[in-house]
Scaffold this active site. Structure first.
Site, PDB file in Angstrom:
ATOM      1  CG  ASN A 215       9.833   0.876  -4.919  1.00 36.30           C
ATOM      2  OD1 ASN A 215       9.575   0.811  -6.122  1.00 36.30           O
ATOM      3  ND2 ASN A 215      11.078   0.809  -4.453  1.00 36.30           N
ATOM      4  NE  ARG A 216       1.419   1.936  -3.780  1.00 36.46           N
ATOM      5  CZ  ARG A 216       0.398   1.088  -3.732  1.00 36.46           C
ATOM      6  NH1 ARG A 216       0.027   0.455  -4.824  1.00 36.46           N
ATOM      7  NH2 ARG A 216      -0.250   0.875  -2.608  1.00 36.46           N
TER       8      ARG A 216
END
Length: 418
Positions: A215-216
């Site tokens: 994920n970011r």
């Protein structure tokens, strides 16, 4: 509004040019008052071009206008960024050896100081005493960020981003400093002797030796919360999932990669801590099978778009598991984080309330995320929800460091810690 922007003699003076732009774009009339040392970093032509006003640096120019008195008297707001340790000391002791320190003595409007200096200077007893004195007099001293300093050094003392200083200054003028900038801890060490466990970063679930599902998350918010807890006296352990940011000395770091590794570390350590803060972005799913060698593309001319099907399985709900394992015991206090985007079923707050009820943690910090929101950014806004209450505490927009202190204010003020 008539704003005086004081600029101290530090390498961070270049950021003040961006802050000046924010003020002028807001329609404010800005007079820049740099120190002689500041002009060694950014010259007067830059300040004059960006402000559209002449720059004066000493008390002897335009003497008939009595600038050392008039500028402060006519100001609606004074902001000094960066504020060096020398400027903090002079302001605290009422010294007035140049135009900027004269302005600080004559101003009867709100004053906002944004310190920037090396960690050793910021943490020195003399500086802390000066900050406490200024805050007692009603001056807003914005807590510096932690990060890369001059040279290779890292730690607390970095000038907050211009957007965060701008938000804090506007909040002070609006009479709502706590709402936008968070409550500054000053010299309060309200977590002295407490043990705090924080998770941060984003887990990565491997597909093969070179690929993973991730994920970011940058880990900035969790790191900021850990640093804020340490500043307030806590003994802090940071379980860091793939964190690439430097961590200040004094914080114990436990590196992990996957959700299962994070679960093992958190669940094994939670009972030894007074507060557990789950900030890490944990993958909800992981590949059911791990391939020992790299997954290859096929080169079948008859099916050029062929791609493998990846079967996923659910990862454990670490936050809910912590609550269940705690049982009826009062410790640790458990603070969850909910990164939401909102959808057809409800708003970010609606989804946050539902998650709080489902997880059962003591507090839930809700923020809206996206490709250009929160992840990796230096500024954020959050909503803090409490179990058994409909009240919402809004913090931000402000730097993640300032927001972190606001969150700790809620935790300490909730009387959950015994």
């Amino acid at each position: 509004m008539r704003i005086v922007l004081g600029v101290g003699g530090g390498i961070a003076a270049y950021k003040a040019a961006l802050l000046l732009r924010l003020f002028t774009e807001g329609g404010h009339e800005v007079t820049v008052v740099p120190t002689d040392a500041a002009l060694r970093f950014v010259g007067a032509p830059t300040w004059e071009a960006l402000s559209g006003r002449p720059v004066q640096t000493d008390v002897w120019s335009n003497i008939t206008d009595v600038p050392h008195v008039r500028i402060g008297q006519e100001a609606d707001l004074v902001v000094v960024a960066p504020t060096t340790s020398d400027l903090l000391a002079k302001a605290a002791h009422g010294l007035a050896g140049d135009l900027l320190t004269n302005v600080l003595l004559t101003a009867r409007c709100p004053v906002v100081l944004a310190p920037a200096m090396h960690t050793e200077m910021w943490e020195h007893a003399a500086t802390r005493a000066n900050v406490a004195t200024l805050r007692e007099r009603g001056v807003t001293v914005v807590e510096p960020d932690s990060g890369r300093l001059t040279g290779a050094d890292t730690g607390p003392g970095r000038l907050p981003e211009p957007e965060a200083i701008h938000a804090a200054a506007m909040a002070v003028v609006a009479g709502d400093a706590g709402g936008a900038a968070g409550t500054q801890p000053g010299d309060v060490r309200d977590l002295e002797g407490r043990r705090v466990l924080v998770s941060t970063g984003g887990t990565r679930e491997p597909l093969d030796p070179v690929r993973y599902l991730g994920n970011r998350s940058s880990g900035k918010q969790g790191l900021a919360l850990a640093e804020a807890a340490a500043v307030r006296g806590a003994q802090v352990t940071l379980v860091a999932a793939n964190l690439a940011l430097p961590v200040p000395e004094g914080i114990t770091v436990v590196p992990v990669q996957t959700a299962l590794e994070l679960q093992a570390e958190i669940s094994g350590r939670a009972g030894e801590h007074d507060v557990v803060v789950m900030v890490a972005a944990v993958a909800d799913f992981r590949p059911a099978e791990y391939t020992e060698s790299k997954i290859k593309k096929t080169h079948d001319p008859a099916d050029p778009d062929a791609a493998p099907t990846i079967r996923l399985v659910r990862n454990p709900d670490i936050l809910a598991g912590l609550v269940a394992d705690r049982g009826a015991a009062s410790a640790p206090v458990i603070v969850g984080f909910a990164a939401e985007t909102g959808d057809a079923t409800g708003s970010v707050l609606d989804l946050g309330r539902a998650k709080l009820a489902r997880k059962g943690c003591d507090l839930l910090v809700v923020n809206e995320v996206g490709t250009d929101k929160t992840f990796g950014a230096d500024e954020t806004s959050v909503h803090v929800l409490s179990r058994g209450s409909d009240d919402v505490v809004d913090i931000g927009p402000a730097s993640k460091s300032v927001v972190s202190h606001g969150i700790w204010d809620v935790v300490v003020g909730s009387a959950l810690i015994r």
